[in-house]
Write a protein that holds these residues in place. Sequence first.
Motif, short mmCIF file in Angstrom:
data_model
loop_
_atom_site.label_atom_id
_atom_site.label_comp_id
_atom_site.label_asym_id
_atom_site.label_seq_id
_atom_site.Cartn_x
_atom_site.Cartn_y
_atom_site.Cartn_z
N ILE A 151 9.72 -13.41 -9.47
CA ILE A 151 8.53 -12.54 -9.48
C ILE A 151 8.51 -11.65 -10.72
O ILE A 151 7.45 -11.30 -11.24
CB ILE A 151 8.40 -11.70 -8.20
N GLN A 152 9.70 -11.31 -11.21
CA GLN A 152 9.81 -10.50 -12.42
C GLN A 152 9.23 -11.26 -13.63
O GLN A 152 8.38 -10.75 -14.36
CB GLN A 152 11.29 -10.16 -12.65
N MET A 153 9.71 -12.50 -13.82
CA MET A 153 9.27 -13.27 -14.99
C MET A 153 7.82 -13.72 -14.86
O MET A 153 7.10 -13.80 -15.86
CB MET A 153 10.18 -14.47 -15.22
N GLN A 277 14.49 -3.41 -4.79
CA GLN A 277 15.51 -3.90 -3.86
C GLN A 277 15.99 -2.69 -3.07
O GLN A 277 16.47 -1.72 -3.64
CB GLN A 277 16.68 -4.55 -4.62
N ASP A 278 15.87 -2.77 -1.76
CA ASP A 278 16.14 -1.63 -0.90
C ASP A 278 17.64 -1.43 -0.71
O ASP A 278 18.25 -1.96 0.22
CB ASP A 278 15.45 -1.86 0.45
N ALA A 279 18.24 -0.65 -1.62
CA ALA A 279 19.68 -0.42 -1.58
C ALA A 279 20.10 0.27 -0.29
O ALA A 279 21.05 -0.16 0.38
CB ALA A 279 20.09 0.44 -2.78
N TYR A 280 19.41 1.34 0.06
CA TYR A 280 19.74 2.08 1.27
C TYR A 280 19.61 1.16 2.49
O TYR A 280 20.47 1.15 3.37
CB TYR A 280 18.81 3.29 1.42
N PRO A 307 13.61 -8.51 1.60
CA PRO A 307 12.86 -9.07 0.46
C PRO A 307 12.68 -8.10 -0.71
O PRO A 307 12.61 -6.88 -0.53
CB PRO A 307 11.49 -9.42 1.07
N PHE A 308 12.59 -8.68 -1.91
CA PHE A 308 12.23 -7.92 -3.10
C PHE A 308 10.72 -7.69 -3.11
O PHE A 308 9.96 -8.49 -2.54
CB PHE A 308 12.60 -8.70 -4.37
N GLU A 309 10.29 -6.62 -3.78
CA GLU A 309 8.86 -6.32 -3.90
C GLU A 309 8.57 -5.90 -5.34
O GLU A 309 9.28 -5.07 -5.91
CB GLU A 309 8.48 -5.19 -2.93
N LEU A 310 7.54 -6.50 -5.92
CA LEU A 310 7.19 -6.22 -7.31
C LEU A 310 6.60 -4.81 -7.45
O LEU A 310 5.74 -4.41 -6.68
CB LEU A 310 6.17 -7.24 -7.81
N VAL A 311 7.11 -4.08 -8.44
CA VAL A 311 6.64 -2.71 -8.70
C VAL A 311 6.01 -2.63 -10.08
O VAL A 311 6.61 -3.06 -11.07
CB VAL A 311 7.80 -1.69 -8.62
N THR A 312 4.80 -2.09 -10.15
CA THR A 312 4.11 -1.83 -11.42
C THR A 312 3.58 -0.40 -11.38
O THR A 312 3.73 0.30 -10.37
CB THR A 312 2.94 -2.81 -11.64
N ASP A 314 0.68 0.47 -10.99
CA ASP A 314 -0.39 0.56 -9.99
C ASP A 314 0.11 0.96 -8.60
O ASP A 314 -0.60 1.60 -7.83
CB ASP A 314 -1.13 -0.78 -9.88
N ASN A 315 1.34 0.54 -8.25
CA ASN A 315 1.83 0.81 -6.89
C ASN A 315 3.13 1.62 -6.85
O ASN A 315 3.77 1.75 -5.81
CB ASN A 315 2.02 -0.50 -6.12
N VAL A 316 3.53 2.16 -8.01
CA VAL A 316 4.84 2.81 -8.10
C VAL A 316 4.99 4.01 -7.17
O VAL A 316 6.09 4.27 -6.64
CB VAL A 316 5.15 3.21 -9.56
N ASP A 317 3.91 4.72 -6.90
CA ASP A 317 4.01 5.94 -6.08
C ASP A 317 4.52 5.64 -4.67
O ASP A 317 5.27 6.45 -4.10
CB ASP A 317 2.66 6.65 -6.01
N GLU A 318 4.14 4.50 -4.11
CA GLU A 318 4.59 4.19 -2.74
C GLU A 318 6.09 3.92 -2.71
O GLU A 318 6.75 4.17 -1.70
CB GLU A 318 3.83 2.98 -2.17
N TYR A 319 6.64 3.44 -3.82
CA TYR A 319 8.09 3.19 -3.85
C TYR A 319 8.87 4.46 -4.15
O TYR A 319 9.99 4.64 -3.69
CB TYR A 319 8.40 2.08 -4.87
#
Length: 325
Positions: A151-153, A277-280, A307-312, A314-319
């Motif tokens: 998903i990164q590439m 990636q949800d370390a906690y 699962p991994f989730e793509l962060v940009t 646009d959605n960084v605040d939720e992470y």
Amino acid sequence: MKTKKIIGLLSITFLMLGLLAACGSDQTSGSKSGEKSIVVGAAMPVFDDKWLSYLYDGIKEYDSEHDNVKVKMVDAKNDAGKQFSQVETFIVQQVDVILINPVETDAVGPMVDAANEADIPVVIVNRMPDEEVMKKIYAYVGSESIEAGTIQMEKVVELLGGKGNVAILNGTLGQESVVNRTKGNKDVLKKNPDMKLVREQTGDYQRSLGMTVMENWIQAGDEIDAIVANNDEMAIGAIMALEEANKRGDIIVAGIDGTIDALEYVKQGKLNISAFQDAYGQGKGAIEAAIKAVNGEKLDNNFINIPFELVTQDNVDEYIKKWEK
């Protein structure tokens, strides 16, 4: 004289009995109901790692919230041989379950075999072992590394319009995450013939080394349109080197993990992409699986996927909110 000797021997006997009683009470100390504590031996690769510190927090918080659980966590200092010795020590101490985040996934097999021989269940977290080892452990808790690289590439290809030169920063060689994150990257590149891999080098998952490698690439004068790193720390190091050399420009920089530092870089527009990636969650899931192993609970599947989730931007605040406690 005989009387004194008898009194002395009785005193020693009572002292030994007192020590044994104290040891017995220590096994139930911290347990409100008086049941025997579950002792978890946690063999971790290195304490000095930003992302892994969040994973450790997931384990430690569970430990602090459960009176009948005692976690013994040790630091292998990124030495696979040292980690094996630490696992052997856990076995000698007869811990109830062993939790391992391997320094090197290729080296974890003998540790699992030794624990199996001692009838101690094993849970592996974050770095997936091979299929043979998977058959011998109670559970693996983590994420699909190849998914992260894919998903990164794919996002990098999208941002470059399917054409450009890419450099890959590898993590610590020999780790499953490095092999499969990079494989995910390269599988995507194969499907996009106008994308070219021009550089690839290890930065050992460290920010400082990512910066050093990037400095060397800048000096070499290669034309690079995107830096794709196996983790956020190396990506941040690359950004620092580019900024210092006034070469940041429109170069795309992508990381993996979604650490709080990286998310701030994404928010500022400095880091284009991360894969959360949800370390906690992995740490908490791993300790929960370890307790299930001790209690003899059966699992339908011993791969517990997060699962991994793509962060940009646009959605960084939720992470970012995910790290707020």
